[in-house]
Design an enzyme around this catalytic site. Sequence first.
Site, PDB file in Angstrom:
ATOM      1  N   TYR A  12      -9.756   1.489 134.634  1.00  0.00           N
ATOM      2  CA  TYR A  12     -10.661   1.682 135.779  1.00  0.00           C
ATOM      3  C   TYR A  12     -10.292   0.717 136.904  1.00  0.00           C
ATOM      4  O   TYR A  12      -9.827  -0.395 136.639  1.00  0.00           O
ATOM      5  CB  TYR A  12     -12.100   1.367 135.362  1.00  0.00           C
ATOM      6  N   ARG A  50     -18.955   8.631 141.188  1.00  0.00           N
ATOM      7  CA  ARG A  50     -18.925   9.151 139.817  1.00  0.00           C
ATOM      8  C   ARG A  50     -17.856   8.357 139.055  1.00  0.00           C
ATOM      9  O   ARG A  50     -16.690   8.276 139.471  1.00  0.00           O
ATOM     10  CB  ARG A  50     -18.657  10.657 139.762  1.00  0.00           C
ATOM     11  N   LEU A  51     -18.308   7.768 138.003  1.00  0.00           N
ATOM     12  CA  LEU A  51     -17.405   7.013 137.119  1.00  0.00           C
ATOM     13  C   LEU A  51     -16.150   7.831 136.841  1.00  0.00           C
ATOM     14  O   LEU A  51     -16.241   9.039 136.600  1.00  0.00           O
ATOM     15  CB  LEU A  51     -18.158   6.737 135.809  1.00  0.00           C
ATOM     16  N   HIS A  52     -14.968   7.210 136.895  1.00  0.00           N
ATOM     17  CA  HIS A  52     -13.733   7.936 136.560  1.00  0.00           C
ATOM     18  C   HIS A  52     -12.721   6.994 135.943  1.00  0.00           C
ATOM     19  O   HIS A  52     -12.508   5.880 136.408  1.00  0.00           O
ATOM     20  CB  HIS A  52     -13.147   8.645 137.791  1.00  0.00           C
ATOM     21  N   LEU A  53     -12.101   7.501 134.891  1.00  0.00           N
ATOM     22  CA  LEU A  53     -11.083   6.751 134.156  1.00  0.00           C
ATOM     23  C   LEU A  53      -9.710   7.262 134.591  1.00  0.00           C
ATOM     24  O   LEU A  53      -9.429   8.456 134.504  1.00  0.00           O
ATOM     25  CB  LEU A  53     -11.277   6.993 132.648  1.00  0.00           C
TER      26      LEU A  53
END
Length: 198
Positions: free
Chosen positions: A104, A112-115
């Site tokens: 991350y 929006r959370l993103h990997l």
Amino acid sequence: MPKRSSKDVPGQGNAKKPKPSGHWAMGLLNTMKDPKYIVKTDDLVTVIKDVYPKAKFHFLVIPKEDISNLKAVTSKHLDLLKHMEKVGGEIAGENKGSNFKIGYHAEPSMIRLHLHVISDDMDSVCLKNKKHWNSFTTDFFVKSEEVIKSLEDNGKVVLPSKEECKKFMETPLKCHKCSVIPKNMPDLKKHILTHLEK
Ligand code: AMP
Ligand code: ZN
């Protein structure tokens, strides 16, 4: 694809007030619905191709749950983060011949959370500037396993401070695979080609 009104620069952080749905920082939410970019989906996550890839292979694993970023992650998300990492590892495994980094950005620019699941060649026309480079090659990029460990140990994700992030972004250019110190970005981009297919 919505037009972007700001440069694609990581490290800007997210302002506190909610963004309107057409704002460029909300772009991942639209791409998550675009079959051209969807690589995989299950009950919990959607995997998309990064629209501005910073390497030959660059994917984003995004939860379906509306989690804005790592600051909003709590212990109840531990299994989700582990699932995101597992899916990221599977995607990496499907692209044999490349080494991948899975992690991350300490200060993401997109909501929006993103990997990130990104091959370590860093060979892409979209990788244009020092901020792009340093966001993947310094500790601004926090490995998924470290994020999960931090959540397990602290009940929340402890990230580098604002000052540390600034320092990471200001790090002088350096090859991520050898000791070469390039003069500038064009020099670096030329140099990293020497590491391909070795
Ligand atoms: P971050 O700095 O962690 O927020 O990274 C955001 C990532 O999203 C970057 O790698 C961008 O190239 C990528 N990106 C930016 N806009 C879009 C979009 N509309 N759809 C998909 N990926 C995007
Ligand atoms: Zn090198």
